[in-house]
Design a protein around this motif. Structure first.
Motif, PDB file in Angstrom:
ATOM      1  N   GLU A  73       0.811  -1.214   0.000  1.00  0.00           N
ATOM      2  CA  GLU A  73       0.000   0.000   0.000  1.00  0.00           C
ATOM      3  C   GLU A  73       0.844   1.263   0.000  1.00  0.00           C
ATOM      4  O   GLU A  73       0.364   2.331  -0.393  1.00  0.00           O
ATOM      5  N   SER A 119      -3.726  -6.570  -6.974  1.00  0.00           N
ATOM      6  CA  SER A 119      -4.893  -6.123  -6.215  1.00  0.00           C
ATOM      7  C   SER A 119      -4.770  -4.658  -5.826  1.00  0.00           C
ATOM      8  O   SER A 119      -5.733  -3.888  -5.924  1.00  0.00           O
ATOM      9  N   GLU A 120      -3.575  -4.237  -5.402  1.00  0.00           N
ATOM     10  CA  GLU A 120      -3.362  -2.837  -5.040  1.00  0.00           C
ATOM     11  C   GLU A 120      -3.387  -1.938  -6.269  1.00  0.00           C
ATOM     12  O   GLU A 120      -3.942  -0.827  -6.241  1.00  0.00           O
ATOM     13  N   TRP A 153      -6.952  -1.495  -7.356  1.00  0.00           N
ATOM     14  CA  TRP A 153      -7.654  -0.606  -6.423  1.00  0.00           C
ATOM     15  C   TRP A 153      -7.358   0.858  -6.718  1.00  0.00           C
ATOM     16  O   TRP A 153      -8.251   1.709  -6.695  1.00  0.00           O
ATOM     17  N   ARG A 154      -6.098   1.163  -7.036  1.00  0.00           N
ATOM     18  CA  ARG A 154      -5.732   2.557  -7.312  1.00  0.00           C
ATOM     19  C   ARG A 154      -6.240   3.021  -8.673  1.00  0.00           C
ATOM     20  O   ARG A 154      -6.548   4.208  -8.850  1.00  0.00           O
ATOM     21  N   GLY A 181     -10.541   2.397  -8.311  1.00  0.00           N
ATOM     22  CA  GLY A 181     -11.199   2.934  -7.123  1.00  0.00           C
ATOM     23  C   GLY A 181     -11.715   4.352  -7.276  1.00  0.00           C
ATOM     24  O   GLY A 181     -12.825   4.662  -6.823  1.00  0.00           O
ATOM     25  N   LEU A 221     -15.732  -3.515  -3.795  1.00  0.00           N
ATOM     26  CA  LEU A 221     -14.373  -3.305  -4.298  1.00  0.00           C
ATOM     27  C   LEU A 221     -13.328  -3.807  -3.310  1.00  0.00           C
ATOM     28  O   LEU A 221     -12.312  -4.393  -3.706  1.00  0.00           O
ATOM     29  N   MET A 222     -13.575  -3.602  -2.016  1.00  0.00           N
ATOM     30  CA  MET A 222     -12.646  -4.116  -1.004  1.00  0.00           C
ATOM     31  C   MET A 222     -12.637  -5.638  -0.980  1.00  0.00           C
ATOM     32  O   MET A 222     -11.591  -6.267  -0.760  1.00  0.00           O
ATOM     33  N   LYS A 231     -10.512  -6.760  -3.728  1.00  0.00           N
ATOM     34  CA  LYS A 231      -9.099  -6.600  -3.369  1.00  0.00           C
ATOM     35  C   LYS A 231      -8.620  -7.735  -2.474  1.00  0.00           C
ATOM     36  O   LYS A 231      -7.527  -8.276  -2.670  1.00  0.00           O
ATOM     37  N   TYR A 254     -12.377  -5.732 -10.824  1.00  0.00           N
ATOM     38  CA  TYR A 254     -12.571  -4.316 -10.468  1.00  0.00           C
ATOM     39  C   TYR A 254     -13.464  -3.592 -11.486  1.00  0.00           C
ATOM     40  O   TYR A 254     -14.502  -3.032 -11.106  1.00  0.00           O
TER      41      TYR A 254
END
Length: 363
Positions: free
Chosen positions: A249, A267-268, A271-272, A275, A316-317, A320, A333
């Protein structure tokens, strides 16, 4: 142009108020936690506000979309309850067109969200980790205060007096809790303790003078005792004192892209990238969920709307979390975002669809 400025001003002002309130609530709870850690002697109270400042961007990545959605619900709800929406509709301006007037403001918030999630929040986490790592090195002997019991991980230290250079302790009591079931607890009483500086050693090394060492096993009457004139003690730093964050992260986008084949990194990265688009979904959802009867009040659908929007964040979490386990791929996603977007768009294009579904369900 006048209507756009009017709506943008209302939404932006409400968003700022909601974001500030949510930030104070969330950061206040976290600040209380850090005060508790500092009270235990595991953290220097002088760095508390620095820690909060570095963690703030991470919290804003979740607070800003929620605050924007709540602001939209409140502003659009007020338009309905004050009959302003009826005036707009009578002038040929539909609710979807009013939402379109907010696209520039939404785009600005989208850019801010991308910057927060992609660069600012990881930078804050890196600074936070460096600060807490430095605090971890200070734990133990460094945080001893005269005539106070100070706990640091498995250690508890008490001293009646402390020299100004923090290298000499008087009338020392040292307790080490056993780390395994077959190991004894250790209690050491000493007349004096002197700190020993060893280069390139992050542990605290002290020489205890004129004392006794006890080994005690919980639940047993017997114990062992040894007297000493000089006893060297090594106190390992409590790495658990640092509130550690996930290294992924805090990684920059460039480093994530280099390691993009790893499941956790993917996954990170997903997310970025995907998200921030919850900002757009927030505008679309608020447009259809904020419609209320003037007699119902603008808060009538606020809680259901928040739950529906929160389900998007939770989804979304969940993606992840499952991606870190290798159960899903990065396509999950955009699938979640598109699913919410398409369903919301259908209801925006067909305003009478929701009442028809409601009547069928009631029948």
């Amino acid at each position: 142009m006048i209507i756009r400025r009017y709506l943008a001003k209302q939404v932006l002002a409400t968003t700022i108020v909601v974001v500030v309130l949510l930030t104070l609530i969330m950061m206040g709870a976290r600040l209380i936690k850090y005060f508790g850690v500092a009270a235990q002697g595991r953290l220097d109270s002088g760095v508390l506000f620095s820690i909060i400042g570095y963690r703030l961007p991470e919290f804003l990545t979740l607070i800003i979309p929620l605050g924007f959605f709540i602001a939209l619900m409140l502003v659009f709800g007020r338009l309905y309850t004050d009959n302003e929406m009826a005036v707009f509709n009578g002038s040929g301006i539909s609710r979807n067109r009013l939402a379109g007037l907010l696209i520039p403001l939404t785009a600005c918030l989208l850019v801010l969200q991308i910057a927060l999630m992609g660069w600012i929040s990881p930078w804050g986490l890196r600074q936070f980790q460096q600060l807490t790592s430095a605090q971890a090195i200070r734990t133990g002997f460094d945080l001893v205060r005269p005539k106070e019991f100070v706990s640091s991980g498995p250690y508890t230290i008490y001293a009646s007096d402390l020299s100004e250079d923090r290298k000499n302790l008087k009338d020392v009591l040292f307790y080490q809790r056993a780390q395994a079931e077959n190991k004894p607890d250790i209690v050491i009483l000493a007349r004096e303790a002197k700190r020993v500086d060893i280069p390139d050693d992050t542990a605290n090394v002290v020489d205890l003078i004129d004392g006794r060492r006890y080994e005690i096993r919980p639940g047993q009457v017997q114990y062992s005792q040894a007297e000493f004139k000089n006893y060297r003690l090594r106190i390992e730093n409590d790495r658990e004192a640092a509130v550690s964050g996930d290294q992924v992260e805090s990684m920059s986008m460039a480093k994530l892209w280099k390691k993009r084949h790893d499941a956790v990194v993917q996954s990170e990265l997903g997310w970025r990238i995907f998200g921030p688009f919850v900002i757009i979904i927030a505008l679309m959802l608020a447009t259809i969920l904020s419609e209320v009867n003037p007699r119902q009040g603008r808060y009538y659908r606020l809680l259901p709307g928040i739950l529906i929007f929160a389900s998007l964040i939770v989804a979304l979490m969940a993606v992840k979390t499952r991606m870190t386990r290798g159960e899903l791929q990065i396509w999950a996603y955009p699938a979640v975002v598109l699913l919410y977007g398409i369903v919301t768009l259908v209801f925006m294009k067909s305003p009478n669809l929701a009442p028809k579904i409601k009547s069928k369900l009631s029948k």
